[in-house]
Structures are given as structure tokens and as C-alpha cells.
Design a protein around this motif. Structure first.
Motif, mmCIF file in Angstrom:
data_model
loop_
_atom_site.group_PDB
_atom_site.id
_atom_site.type_symbol
_atom_site.label_atom_id
_atom_site.label_comp_id
_atom_site.label_asym_id
_atom_site.label_seq_id
_atom_site.Cartn_x
_atom_site.Cartn_y
_atom_site.Cartn_z
ATOM 1 N N UNK A 184 0.951 -1.409 0.162
ATOM 2 C CA UNK A 184 -0.223 0.011 -0.117
ATOM 3 C C UNK A 184 0.829 1.222 0.038
ATOM 4 N N UNK A 185 0.304 2.232 -0.605
ATOM 5 C CA UNK A 185 0.783 3.492 -0.567
ATOM 6 C C UNK A 185 0.105 4.312 0.755
ATOM 7 N N UNK A 186 0.988 4.779 1.715
ATOM 8 C CA UNK A 186 0.163 5.635 2.491
ATOM 9 C C UNK A 186 0.434 6.951 2.213
ATOM 10 N N UNK A 187 -0.982 7.916 2.035
ATOM 11 C CA UNK A 187 -1.113 9.188 1.683
ATOM 12 C C UNK A 187 -0.995 9.978 2.890
ATOM 13 N N UNK A 188 -0.191 10.942 3.162
ATOM 14 C CA UNK A 188 -0.171 11.651 4.458
ATOM 15 C C UNK A 188 -0.946 12.726 4.299
ATOM 16 N N UNK A 189 -1.916 12.997 5.241
ATOM 17 C CA UNK A 189 -3.143 14.028 5.242
ATOM 18 C C UNK A 189 -2.725 15.022 6.380
ATOM 19 N N UNK A 190 -3.405 16.213 6.268
ATOM 20 C CA UNK A 190 -3.091 17.199 7.407
ATOM 21 C C UNK A 190 -3.880 17.011 8.467
ATOM 22 N N UNK A 191 -3.767 17.572 9.595
ATOM 23 C CA UNK A 191 -4.719 17.580 10.892
ATOM 24 C C UNK A 191 -5.916 17.799 10.149
ATOM 25 N N UNK A 192 -6.299 18.691 9.411
ATOM 26 C CA UNK A 192 -7.727 19.333 9.050
ATOM 27 C C UNK A 192 -8.170 18.340 8.041
ATOM 28 N N UNK A 193 -7.749 17.879 7.242
ATOM 29 C CA UNK A 193 -8.033 16.623 6.457
ATOM 30 C C UNK A 193 -8.393 15.554 7.191
ATOM 31 N N UNK A 194 -7.781 15.143 8.363
ATOM 32 C CA UNK A 194 -7.897 14.055 9.083
ATOM 33 C C UNK A 194 -9.111 14.150 9.978
ATOM 34 N N UNK A 195 -9.927 15.217 9.942
ATOM 35 C CA UNK A 195 -11.063 15.023 10.911
ATOM 36 C C UNK A 195 -12.004 14.320 10.353
ATOM 37 N N UNK A 196 -12.492 13.591 11.365
ATOM 38 C CA UNK A 196 -13.541 12.543 11.155
ATOM 39 C C UNK A 196 -14.752 12.885 11.964
ATOM 40 N N UNK A 197 -15.732 13.253 11.169
ATOM 41 C CA UNK A 197 -17.213 13.502 12.026
ATOM 42 C C UNK A 197 -18.032 12.290 12.286
ATOM 43 N N UNK A 198 -18.044 11.832 13.482
ATOM 44 C CA UNK A 198 -18.520 10.804 13.734
ATOM 45 C C UNK A 198 -19.885 11.148 14.960
ATOM 46 N N UNK A 199 -19.196 12.066 15.960
ATOM 47 C CA UNK A 199 -20.084 12.426 17.159
ATOM 48 C C UNK A 199 -20.374 14.079 17.019
ATOM 49 N N UNK A 200 -21.209 14.406 18.009
ATOM 50 C CA UNK A 200 -21.428 15.832 18.008
ATOM 51 C C UNK A 200 -20.113 16.670 18.113
ATOM 52 N N UNK A 201 -19.408 16.488 18.939
ATOM 53 C CA UNK A 201 -18.351 17.373 19.248
ATOM 54 C C UNK A 201 -17.305 17.414 17.881
ATOM 55 N N UNK A 202 -17.220 16.381 17.094
ATOM 56 C CA UNK A 202 -16.727 16.419 15.844
ATOM 57 C C UNK A 202 -17.165 17.397 15.052
#
Length: 217
Positions: A184-202
Motif C-alpha cells: 500500500x501507499x500511505x497518503x499523508x494528510x494534514x490535521x484538518x484533512x484527518x478530521x472525522x465527523x462521527x459525534x456531536x463534538x466532531x
């Protein structure tokens, strides 16, 4: 090579009700990743795989709605069951599995990772956040020697998968039942790109981020 993007969506999310259609920057949450995928030239088709036709109201016109069985909306259904059904219905050489919960992923990140797979350098790719700090697991350090503590910049980084995307050649899934292959190729992403919205706080964090961007314009 035929490249197809798959974005599975269900409208009855549990942890954050109606998550996929909550407003973000003037559009439904699900709209953002779909719009980004539709802008990637080497993706031939972008599919929304959902059991509810109502989702069509919330997606870009270029995205294709494909109705899936209601049974795939069950709380105990695994993602791989959904992917398997889709791949059986839609043929492609390479699949780009993406998720609505990562609205800030950049087009350039998707394009770079996809190019690695299409060129044959890698059989798969996934988005990940680089973590280069002291980490422990089950009571033990996993990335450094406790008797010889290194500088953080000299440490071997840990890569945390994000929900943004997984890309794989068809055989990786159909033959090996994996979404990450053997090279696999690991595509590094920024902190903002990594945001994952699963809960209200996200979601609240995402709203604040959008507001900050508006103010900086």
C-alpha cells in the motif's frame, strides 16, 4: 483502467442523528466528499450507495445514486458486507472507497494516491495521519526504547488510518477480502484533512473550522 468511487451512505445514523445531511459550509455534510471526488479527472464514476432515494436531494448532480438493500442499513452490518455487494454490482479495475465523515480531504491528496495505484507502484492506498511522538500500547512503548529515549524528530512515525479514503485494485478485495493490499501507499494528510465527523463534538469542531476560514478570507 476503469476507476469507480464508492461512497456508502445511510440516513439513519445512530451516534449523530441525520449526520450525513447536517449543514456544513452551506451544504449537506455528504455533499463535500462527493464534490471533491467528482473533480478528480481519473475517477470515471462516483457512486452514492444508499437505500433511501431521498439522498439524491443532498448530493451533487454528477454523482450517481445506486440503491442498496435496506438490510445493509442494520447496526450490526459490517462495512465489508456493503463493499462486497457494491463490487458485485459495479465492475471496475480500481475502487476508491470514501466516506462522508471526512469533508476536508483535499483533491490533491486523492489524486496523488490514485496515481500511485494506477501507475502500478502500489496495489492500494489509504489516507493516514502522521504521528511522531511517544506512544504506548498495552502498557508498553511501541515506537521507542524506554532505556534510550530519542528526540521526537528522530523517531519512527506511527501512521493512523483516517476515514477519508481507501483505494484498491479489484482483486485485492475479491480474492483477499482486503481494502488495503500487500504493497500500500500511505497518503499523508494534514490535521484538518484527518478530521472525522462521527459525534456531536466532531461536528461542532468542523463548524468552528469553517467559521474560522470565513473570518480569514
Amino acid at each position: 483502467m476503469k476507476v469507480v468511487a464508492l461512497v456508502p451512505i445511510k440516513l439513519n445514523s445512530q451516534r449523530l442523528p441525520h449526520k450525513n445531511i447536517l449543514p456544513l459550509a452551506g451544504k449537506p455534510l455528504c455533499w463535500h466528499i462527493l464534490d471533491t471526488l467528482c473533480q478528480v479527472d481519473k475517477i470515471d464514476k462516483v457512486y452514492v450507495y444508499c437505500s433511501d432515494e431521498e439522498v439524491v436531494k443532498y448530493i451533487p448532480a454528477q454523482a450517481i445514486f445506486l440503491k442498496r438493500d435496506k438490510e445493509l442499513d442494520g447496526d450490526l452490518v459490517k462495512g465489508f458486507d456493503i463493499y462486497r455487494k457494491f463490487i458485485a454490482e459495479v465492475d471496475a479495475d480500481v475502487y476508491v472507497l470514501a466516506h462522508t465523515t471526512s469533508p476536508f480531504i483535499k483533491k490533491s491528496s486523492i489524486e496523488n494516491a490514485l496515481e500511485k495505484v494506477l501507475q502500478g507502484e502500489n496495489d492500494s492506498a489509504f489516507s493516514a495521519e502522521r504521528i511522531q511522538t511517544f506512544a504506548w500500547y498495552k502498557g508498553k512503548p511501541i515506537n521507542y526504547d524506554i532505556n534510550d529515549v530519542p528526540r521526537t524528530q528522530d523517531m519512527e512515525p506511527i501512521w493512523l488510518e483516517t476515514s477519508a479514503f481507501f483505494m484498491f485494485e479489484k482483486e485485492i478485495f475479491t480474492k483477499h477480502n482486503r481494502r488495503i493490499g500487500f504493497n500500500p501507499y500511505i497518503q499523508e494528510v494534514s490535521d484538518i484533512e484527518a478530521i472525522d465527523i462521527d459525534e456531536k463534538k466532531d461536528y461542532e469542531m468542523a463548524l468552528k473550522l469553517v467559521e474560522m476560514e470565513k473570518k480569514s478570507e
